[in-house]
Design a protein around this motif. Structure first.
Motif, PDB file in Angstrom:
ATOM      1  N   GLY A  96      38.492  46.079  28.550  1.00 40.44           N
ATOM      2  CA  GLY A  96      39.289  47.296  28.707  1.00 40.44           C
ATOM      3  C   GLY A  96      39.163  47.863  30.109  1.00 40.44           C
ATOM      4  N   GLN A  97      37.902  47.875  30.584  1.00 39.03           N
ATOM      5  CA  GLN A  97      37.690  48.393  31.945  1.00 39.03           C
ATOM      6  C   GLN A  97      38.386  47.523  32.981  1.00 39.03           C
ATOM      7  OE1 GLN A  97      33.438  48.754  32.351  1.00 39.03           O
ATOM      8  NE2 GLN A  97      33.489  50.894  31.643  1.00 39.03           N
ATOM      9  N   GLN A  98      38.300  46.202  32.759  1.00 37.29           N
ATOM     10  CA  GLN A  98      38.931  45.295  33.722  1.00 37.29           C
ATOM     11  C   GLN A  98      40.439  45.564  33.798  1.00 37.29           C
ATOM     12  OE1 GLN A  98      38.952  41.126  32.674  1.00 37.29           O
ATOM     13  NE2 GLN A  98      39.003  40.520  34.839  1.00 37.29           N
ATOM     14  N   ALA A  99      41.031  45.713  32.598  1.00 37.04           N
ATOM     15  CA  ALA A  99      42.477  45.970  32.597  1.00 37.04           C
ATOM     16  C   ALA A  99      42.811  47.256  33.360  1.00 37.04           C
ATOM     17  CB  ALA A  99      42.981  46.065  31.157  1.00 37.04           C
ATOM     18  N   GLN A 100      41.983  48.283  33.111  1.00 37.17           N
ATOM     19  CA  GLN A 100      42.222  49.561  33.819  1.00 37.17           C
ATOM     20  C   GLN A 100      42.059  49.414  35.326  1.00 37.17           C
ATOM     21  OE1 GLN A 100      40.587  53.370  32.667  1.00 37.17           O
ATOM     22  NE2 GLN A 100      40.279  52.607  30.567  1.00 37.17           N
ATOM     23  N   LEU A 101      41.005  48.688  35.706  1.00 40.11           N
ATOM     24  CA  LEU A 101      40.757  48.514  37.145  1.00 40.11           C
ATOM     25  C   LEU A 101      41.899  47.754  37.811  1.00 40.11           C
ATOM     26  CD1 LEU A 101      36.942  47.683  37.084  1.00 40.11           C
ATOM     27  CD2 LEU A 101      38.026  49.666  38.184  1.00 40.11           C
ATOM     28  N   GLU A 102      42.379  46.726  37.125  1.00 41.10           N
ATOM     29  CA  GLU A 102      43.472  45.946  37.714  1.00 41.10           C
ATOM     30  C   GLU A 102      44.754  46.770  37.807  1.00 41.10           C
ATOM     31  OE1 GLU A 102      41.888  41.499  36.511  1.00 41.10           O
ATOM     32  OE2 GLU A 102      43.604  42.358  35.416  1.00 41.10           O
ATOM     33  N   ALA A 103      44.997  47.557  36.763  1.00 46.16           N
ATOM     34  CA  ALA A 103      46.199  48.407  36.798  1.00 46.16           C
ATOM     35  C   ALA A 103      46.109  49.403  37.952  1.00 46.16           C
ATOM     36  CB  ALA A 103      46.368  49.135  35.479  1.00 46.16           C
ATOM     37  N   ALA A 104      44.905  49.975  38.123  1.00 46.37           N
ATOM     38  CA  ALA A 104      44.721  50.945  39.211  1.00 46.37           C
ATOM     39  C   ALA A 104      44.915  50.275  40.559  1.00 46.37           C
ATOM     40  CB  ALA A 104      43.342  51.586  39.110  1.00 46.37           C
ATOM     41  N   ASP A 106      46.759  47.663  41.171  1.00 47.62           N
ATOM     42  CA  ASP A 106      48.189  47.433  41.336  1.00 47.62           C
ATOM     43  C   ASP A 106      48.895  48.703  41.792  1.00 47.62           C
ATOM     44  OD1 ASP A 106      47.941  44.869  40.626  1.00 47.62           O
ATOM     45  OD2 ASP A 106      48.869  45.046  38.630  1.00 47.62           O
ATOM     46  N   GLN A 107      48.553  49.797  41.141  1.00 46.42           N
ATOM     47  CA  GLN A 107      49.172  51.081  41.509  1.00 46.42           C
ATOM     48  C   GLN A 107      48.910  51.420  42.968  1.00 46.42           C
ATOM     49  OE1 GLN A 107      51.252  53.225  40.048  1.00 46.42           O
ATOM     50  NE2 GLN A 107      51.443  51.582  38.545  1.00 46.42           N
ATOM     51  N   ALA A 108      47.635  51.221  43.371  1.00 42.85           N
ATOM     52  CA  ALA A 108      47.261  51.553  44.749  1.00 42.85           C
ATOM     53  C   ALA A 108      48.060  50.691  45.731  1.00 42.85           C
ATOM     54  CB  ALA A 108      45.765  51.350  44.961  1.00 42.85           C
ATOM     55  N   ALA A 109      48.196  49.386  45.401  1.00 44.82           N
ATOM     56  CA  ALA A 109      48.934  48.494  46.291  1.00 44.82           C
ATOM     57  C   ALA A 109      50.401  48.928  46.371  1.00 44.82           C
ATOM     58  CB  ALA A 109      48.834  47.057  45.788  1.00 44.82           C
ATOM     59  N   LEU A 110      50.938  49.271  45.185  1.00 36.71           N
ATOM     60  CA  LEU A 110      52.334  49.720  45.159  1.00 36.71           C
ATOM     61  C   LEU A 110      52.532  50.964  46.009  1.00 36.71           C
ATOM     62  CD1 LEU A 110      53.889  49.466  41.596  1.00 36.71           C
ATOM     63  CD2 LEU A 110      54.734  48.546  43.745  1.00 36.71           C
TER      64      LEU A 110
END
Ligand code: PHE
Length: 367
Positions: A96-104, A106-110
């Motif tokens: 769950g944490q990994q998914a959140q970290l990856e989403a974050a 992605d957001q930061a890169a975007l």
């Protein structure tokens, strides 16, 4: 884990029944909960995973080795079950944490890469038509509306077209008034020059075409003058020529007056003042009531109320002789508009050089 219980066996820990096993596992789970509590960053998450799930010495491996393997047969099933639960729990929390970290991430890169449409753009100043160009276009518009055609001719000319056929023989004083640039030509080749006016196109067009002729010829002309406020070695003219079987001086005067009013406005009056050109007879200078003072007298018109606009006249029959036109049957008129002069009078520009310096502070006034 300070004082790590998983380093010891169940026997060492004196765990004898299922409840005790489950309490041990509860402690471990709490320990994990504490370590995973704050949402870690990616680096901290990797560490956490290593500590708990690492193959060689992760907590779960140690529990397997130290608790499960040596467990008494009665406890083995309980330990195994608890270990599986714990493993499932840890894996799902970490996933769950990994998914959140990856989403974050992605957001930061975007956010970093997104075009920001609210940023002010690069503003390219819009150019404008050069004032001389505007005069060209205005004059062309006026004569096109009268049925004239716009034609262009060569800037490099022969003495024949620039002078002779315009009734300016060699040694004629009119040649001196147009101090000429002669071009270097190979021995034996005929002389070439830069045209001193657009009038040679009168001859070229009449050679090519039978009447009626109604043309204007915009273009560059060259004279050996030292550049100053009223002179340049290059300037622009628009030649006009109308020849037909029944063109009168009245047509000429009317056309000239119509043009001047279209160009300067309806209030301006014209007058024709006797003048001399070898290729027109009679020749005139077209004057207009001063565009600055309206005719009452000012410094521009030297208190006369009149300003000189351009030269013109009825085509001299001698010119028809050079192009095999029947001078008895045909008549017509010609004029030579100085584009810089007309622009200067229309926009009150007092230095000819301004047209050629490409200074945007000057040019943008004509946008
Ligand atoms: N070619 C003359 C000049 O440059 C102007 C002109 C043209 C005069 C046509 C009469 C007729 O001065």
């Amino acid at each position: 884990m300070a004082n790590d219980p998983t380093a010891k066996t169940l026997a060492d820990l004196d765990v004898a029944d299922a409840d005790a096993v489950l309490r041990l596992f509860d402690d471990v789970r709490e320990q994990f909960a504490r370590e995973a509590a704050a949402m870690p960053d990616m680096r901290r998450w990797e560490e956490l995973r290593g500590v708990w799930l690492g193959r060689k010495s992760g907590v779960l491996t140690r529990i397997t080795n130290n608790w499960l393997k040596p467990a008494s047969p009665e406890l083995k099933r309980v330990v195994g079950q608890a270990l599986n639960d714990l493993k499932g729990h840890i894996e799902s929390v970490l996933a769950g944490q990994q998914a959140q970290l990856e989403a974050a991430a992605d957001q930061a890169a975007l956010a970093r890469e997104r075009e920001d449409f609210s940023l002010p753009g690069v503003i390219r100043p819009l150019g404008s038509r050069h004032p001389l160009r505007q005069t060209f276009e205005e004059i062309e518009r006026i004569f096109l509306s009268l049925g004239y055609t716009v034609v262009a001719g060569p800037e490099m000319e022969t003495p024949y077209y620039n002078f002779e056929a315009l009734n300016i023989p060699e040694h004629h004083p009119a040649r001196d008034s147009m101090d000429t640039f002669y071009l270097a030509t190979p021995p034996g080749a005929g002389a070439r020059l830069l045209r001193t006016h657009t009038s040679p196109m009168q001859v070229r067009m009449m050679e090519k075409q039978q009447p009626p002729v109604r043309i204007i010829v915009p273009g560059k002309v060259y004279r050996r003058d030292n550049p100053d406020a009223t002179h340049g070695f290059m300037f622009h003219q628009i030649e006009g020529l109308a020849v037909d079987i029944d063109i009168t001086f009245c047509d000429f005067a009317g056309t000239v007056e119509y043009f001047v009013r279209e160009f300067f406005g309806p209030k301006v009056k014209t007058r024709l003042r006797p003048s001399y050109f070898p290729f027109t007879e009679p020749s005139v200078e077209v004057d207009a009531t001063c565009v600055f003072c309206g005719g009452s007298g000012c410094s521009v018109c030297k208190q006369s109320g009149w300003i000189e606009l351009f030269g013109a006249g009825m085509v001299d029959p001698a010119v028809y002789g050079f192009v095999n036109y029947d001078a008895k049957r045909l008549s017509g008129f010609a004029f030579g508009l100085g584009v810089e002069r007309l622009t200067q009078l229309k926009y009150n520009v007092n230095d000819l050089q301004l047209y050629f310096q490409n200074d945007v502070r000057f040019l943008r006034q004509f946008a």
